[in-house]
Design a protein around this motif. Sequence first.
Motif, short mmCIF file in Angstrom:
data_model
loop_
_atom_site.label_atom_id
_atom_site.label_comp_id
_atom_site.label_asym_id
_atom_site.label_seq_id
_atom_site.Cartn_x
_atom_site.Cartn_y
_atom_site.Cartn_z
N LEU A 46 0.90 -1.31 -0.03
CA LEU A 46 0.07 0.00 0.02
C LEU A 46 1.09 1.13 -0.05
N PRO A 47 0.48 2.33 -0.61
CA PRO A 47 1.25 3.58 -0.67
C PRO A 47 1.06 4.17 0.80
N LYS A 48 2.28 5.09 0.96
CA LYS A 48 2.56 5.56 2.36
C LYS A 48 1.33 6.29 2.82
N ALA A 49 0.67 7.02 1.93
CA ALA A 49 -0.83 7.91 2.32
C ALA A 49 -1.81 6.66 2.62
N LYS A 50 -1.76 5.58 2.50
CA LYS A 50 -3.00 4.55 2.67
C LYS A 50 -2.52 3.44 3.49
N LYS A 51 -1.19 3.65 4.04
CA LYS A 51 -0.90 2.39 4.98
C LYS A 51 -1.96 2.21 6.03
N LEU A 52 -2.43 3.32 6.53
CA LEU A 52 -3.37 3.28 7.95
C LEU A 52 -4.71 3.35 7.20
N THR A 53 -5.07 3.03 5.88
CA THR A 53 -6.28 3.19 5.81
C THR A 53 -7.05 2.14 6.63
N ASP A 54 -8.59 2.16 6.41
CA ASP A 54 -9.60 1.49 7.06
C ASP A 54 -9.45 -0.03 6.37
N SER A 55 -9.41 -1.10 7.42
CA SER A 55 -9.41 -2.47 6.80
C SER A 55 -10.85 -2.95 6.08
N ARG A 56 -10.41 -3.95 5.12
CA ARG A 56 -11.51 -4.24 4.60
C ARG A 56 -11.42 -5.63 3.74
N TYR A 57 -12.34 -6.19 3.39
CA TYR A 57 -12.34 -7.50 2.88
C TYR A 57 -13.01 -7.88 1.90
N GLN A 58 -12.95 -8.45 0.67
CA GLN A 58 -13.57 -8.66 -0.50
C GLN A 58 -13.49 -10.07 -0.99
N ASP A 59 -14.51 -10.66 -1.15
CA ASP A 59 -14.42 -12.02 -1.61
C ASP A 59 -14.92 -11.88 -3.24
#
Length: 292
Positions: free
Chosen positions: A121-134
Amino acid sequence: MTATTARTLDRIEDARRLGPDSQVDDKALAFAPNDPALTDPFLIMAEDWFSEPGFEWHPHRGLETVTLVIDGVLEHGDNLGHAGALEPGEVQWMTAGKGIVHRELAYRNEHAHTLQLWLNLPKAKKLTDSRYQDLTLAKMRRFEAPGVSIDVHAGTVAGVTGTAQTHQPVQGLLAAIDPQSSFDLAVPGEHRLFAHVVAGRALVGGREVAAGQTGWSDPVAGVDETVLHLAVPDGDAPARIMVYSGTPLREPVAFGGPFVMNSRTEIAQAFQDFQSGAFGPVPRTARLAYDR
């Protein structure tokens, strides 16, 4: 006018077999993070064969994991409340972001065979909200032509757009190509690309790549569009080829077990946050009673 350039492979890498360990029956590394600049934005891809115990509850931060089921059934769960099972050809796309705790097991401890890609993940999005996709087969976007079937995971291939939501420009697919058939895959020139042959043998950008090998094509400077020619020579069996490409991040990479950040200080903070409970509690859920 947009220039179109034929892609070639800069290098071909053999998988490294590691054998069994405390979690798996067998393991191989399709590619390892020996020099992240050479694989950027991709970090590592492991191939695992497991029955039990598999990968019990563990954390991640700062990356996305993309897990393709090759054989068997993969049971998964996380502390966001997701739980389910994936069958061959299906994909689990998990954004760890600021922190997630999950597990990956063989359903009923029977058998699972997976390829797991770590996408930075890019530095600006390292701490973005976690999510899950199937990405299930029932909802998989697919391109089909004579002798060619392509499951599109992310990005757009021949007018077909995959369902995975991404945090950066990424194109991903699994192609099944019959002997003496071919496909020209359009890839942005700025993307770094890898083609991993899951089964059979293929001609990728004019070079032969065997099952278990990964071919790499680095970004092509000054070119908007490129084309990667995928073909299967005469033979008895089709080839299955996993092709992913993305724009390099060109940022520092720091590894710390299940965490990938930009500095050692951030890695230390990730361990501290996990140990203090900032990722949330480790779930106490039972094993899955699966019947799709």
